[in-house]
Design a protein around this motif. Structure first.
Motif, PDB file in Angstrom:
ATOM      1  N   UNK A 180      -7.003  13.523   1.730  1.00 17.16           N
ATOM      2  CA  UNK A 180      -6.681  12.231   1.124  1.00 17.16           C
ATOM      3  C   UNK A 180      -7.942  11.491   0.716  1.00 17.16           C
ATOM      4  N   UNK A 181      -7.821  10.807  -0.388  1.00 11.77           N
ATOM      5  CA  UNK A 181      -8.880   9.962  -0.918  1.00 11.77           C
ATOM      6  C   UNK A 181      -8.448   8.521  -0.671  1.00 11.77           C
ATOM      7  N   UNK A 182      -9.175   7.810   0.191  1.00  9.69           N
ATOM      8  CA  UNK A 182      -8.738   6.507   0.711  1.00  9.69           C
ATOM      9  C   UNK A 182      -9.537   5.393   0.061  1.00  9.69           C
ATOM     10  N   UNK A 183      -8.855   4.338  -0.334  1.00 12.12           N
ATOM     11  CA  UNK A 183      -9.490   3.189  -0.989  1.00 12.12           C
ATOM     12  C   UNK A 183      -9.114   1.930  -0.227  1.00 12.12           C
ATOM     13  N   UNK A 184     -10.089   1.316   0.408  1.00  7.05           N
ATOM     14  CA  UNK A 184      -9.818   0.113   1.190  1.00  7.05           C
ATOM     15  C   UNK A 184      -9.430  -1.047   0.272  1.00  7.05           C
ATOM     16  N   UNK A 185      -8.441  -1.839   0.689  1.00  2.41           N
ATOM     17  CA  UNK A 185      -8.087  -3.041  -0.082  1.00  2.41           C
ATOM     18  C   UNK A 185      -9.279  -3.985  -0.105  1.00  2.41           C
ATOM     19  N   UNK A 229       0.808  -1.225   0.000  1.00  2.80           N
ATOM     20  CA  UNK A 229       0.000   0.000   0.000  1.00  2.80           C
ATOM     21  C   UNK A 229       0.841   1.276   0.000  1.00  2.80           C
ATOM     22  N   UNK A 234       1.188   4.613  -2.582  1.00  2.00           N
ATOM     23  CA  UNK A 234       0.531   5.791  -1.995  1.00  2.00           C
ATOM     24  C   UNK A 234       1.473   6.924  -1.596  1.00  2.00           C
ATOM     25  N   UNK A 249      -5.154   8.158   7.401  1.00  2.00           N
ATOM     26  CA  UNK A 249      -5.731   6.860   7.042  1.00  2.00           C
ATOM     27  C   UNK A 249      -4.664   5.786   7.257  1.00  2.00           C
ATOM     28  N   UNK A 262      -4.414  -0.985   5.647  1.00  2.00           N
ATOM     29  CA  UNK A 262      -5.708  -1.509   5.212  1.00  2.00           C
ATOM     30  C   UNK A 262      -6.159  -0.982   3.856  1.00  2.00           C
ATOM     31  N   UNK A 263      -5.400  -0.041   3.262  1.00  2.00           N
ATOM     32  CA  UNK A 263      -5.831   0.505   1.978  1.00  2.00           C
ATOM     33  C   UNK A 263      -4.813   1.479   1.427  1.00  2.00           C
ATOM     34  N   UNK A 264      -5.110   2.031   0.265  1.00  5.59           N
ATOM     35  CA  UNK A 264      -4.229   3.014  -0.373  1.00  5.59           C
ATOM     36  C   UNK A 264      -4.870   4.396  -0.288  1.00  5.59           C
ATOM     37  N   UNK A 265      -4.065   5.449  -0.483  1.00  8.32           N
ATOM     38  CA  UNK A 265      -4.605   6.802  -0.402  1.00  8.32           C
ATOM     39  C   UNK A 265      -3.935   7.712  -1.415  1.00  8.32           C
ATOM     40  N   UNK A 266      -4.736   8.611  -1.951  1.00  3.38           N
ATOM     41  CA  UNK A 266      -4.286   9.628  -2.880  1.00  3.38           C
ATOM     42  C   UNK A 266      -4.281  10.946  -2.109  1.00  3.38           C
ATOM     43  N   UNK A 291       0.284   6.661   7.923  1.00  5.83           N
ATOM     44  CA  UNK A 291      -0.790   7.414   7.278  1.00  5.83           C
ATOM     45  C   UNK A 291      -0.301   8.781   6.829  1.00  5.83           C
TER      46      UNK A 291
END
Lengths: 122, 122, 122, 122
Positions: free
Chosen positions: C112-117, C64, C68, D105, D109-113, C104
Motif C-alpha cells: 500500500x501507498x499511504x498518504x497522510x491527511x 478516508x 481507499x 496503515x 489518519x490518511x488514505x491508501x492505494x 487498514x
C-alpha cells in the motif's frame, strides 16, 4: 485508549493489598501466561515460553481478589497493558503491567462458588 | 482463525447442559453485555444498549460452568464469535454465539471460592 | 464500554458514504471474516464458516475509507461490536455492526501507498 | 495460544528486512502506542504514556511491509505478544515483541492505494 488485552494464565505469587495516597484500595499479583501450540511434526500440544505480568487492581476489584485469589490458581484477566522502563542508580528497570478491568477464576480448570458484594459497585 | 472476543456481562438464563453425538459434554447459556459510557454533557456514566449472545462450552469447561454459574451472576468470557443465519419454513433465523475458551466470575462484583478439578484438563 | 473486537477479512460490497442529521461524515461497508483452521486429520488448513458484519465509520475515517477501500480487498478492522434486533411490520430484523476505530488494508496480502491527511485528525 | 493483542500506533523506526536460517523472509520495526484518555477535570483528550514494541513479521507480510511502511506512519497491528528477558555479561535485557498476523496503515489518519500481490498467499 491504552492497549487492551485479555490473558489466560496462573497466579504466580501472593496477592499484595495496598492503598493509594488518595485512600483508594489496590491489590496486585504476579501472573504467568504460557504459550501453548500444536506441533504438527509430533502431532501434540506443547508448552512454549511464558509472558510474565504484574496485574494491578483498584477499588472493589482489589478488595475482592485479595479475598479470592491464591497462588497457583488459573485466572482470566481483561485489562490494559502498560509497559514501563525507568532508570535508577545507573540501572534500567522494566515492568509489564496489566491494569485490570475484570479478573475471574478460569472455569476451564475448576469450579467456583460466587458471592455477590452486597454494596453496589463503584 | 475465527474472530476472538472477550466480553463482560451477566448470565441471563439457566445453564443448559448437553452432550454431542460423539459423547462430548456441552453447556450453554444466554448472556448480555451492556455498553456503558461516560456522558460528557451530564458528566455521568450511563448504560447503553445490550449485546445478547449464546455462550457455548465443551468438555471440562462445560461441566464446571454447569456447577458454578447461576442466572444474574457477572462473568467475563473469552472465546470465538460465530454469527450464523439460516432459513426454515420461509423464516430467517439468526444466532450470535461465543465458543468459549475461558469463563470466569467477574471479581469486580463479588468474591469466589475456587476448587481446582482433581483430574488434569483435556 | 461496548465489546471490543478486531477482525480480519474482506470488503464484501461498495463503501457507502453518508451524513448524519448533525452533519457528520459517515461511511459503511459489508465485510466477511472467514474462519480458517488446521485440520489435523488431513493435515491441511481449511476454510470454515464466515461471519458477516456491517462496518460503520465516522468523520475523517469515513472520508478516508470512501477514497481507499474497494470491494474484494483484504482489511483489518478494530472497533466495537453492536448486535441489534428490531421489529417492523411483524418481521424481526438483525444487524451485526462494528463501529470502527481503525481500519487498514491487510499487508499480509498486498502492498500500500499511504498518504497522510494534511489536516489534523478530529 | 500466546496472548493476542491489537494495537494502534506509529512506526517509530525504519523497517529492517532479514532472513531466517531456514531462508524465510522476515521484517521488523519499532512501534509506539500512546495512551489517550479523556480528562474529566479539564474536559479534554490528553496523551498519556507510550508502550514500545518491536513488531516482527514473516513471509509475504514481511516483504509487503518492507515496501509499504515508513517511519512516522500510523498503523494498526494484530498479533501475539511475546515478553522476553535474558542475561548477558551480567546485564538483564528485556524485549516486548509482537509477532504480527496483520498490519495495516490506519485509515483514521490518511488514505491508501492498495495493490494485491499477484501470487496467492502461503
Amino acid at each position: 485508549m491504552a492497549d487492551s488485552i485479555t490473558i489466560r494464565g496462573f497466579v504466580a505469587g501472593d496477592v499484595r493489598p495496598g492503598t493509594t495516597n488518595g485512600g483508594v484500595n489496590t491489590a496486585s499479583f504476579r501472573m504467568g501466561s504460557t504459550d501453548r501450540h500444536y506441533d504438527r511434526a509430533t502431532q501434540q500440544w506443547v508448552d512454549g515460553e511464558t509472558n510474565w505480568f504484574t496485574v494491578q487492581a483498584y477499588r472493589q476489584l482489589a478488595g475482592n481478589i485479595a479475598g479470592s485469589l491464591k497462588k497457583g490458581q488459573r485466572v482470566v484477566v481483561m485489562g490494559r497493558l502498560k509497559l514501563r522502563q525507568w532508570e535508577n542508580d545507573g540501572k534500567t528497570y522494566h515492568s509489564a503491567q496489566i491494569e485490570a478491568e475484570s479478573i475471574g477464576h478460569d472455569l476451564s480448570w475448576g469450579t467456583a462458588n460466587y458471592q455477590r458484594n452486597s454494596s453496589a459497585q463503584a
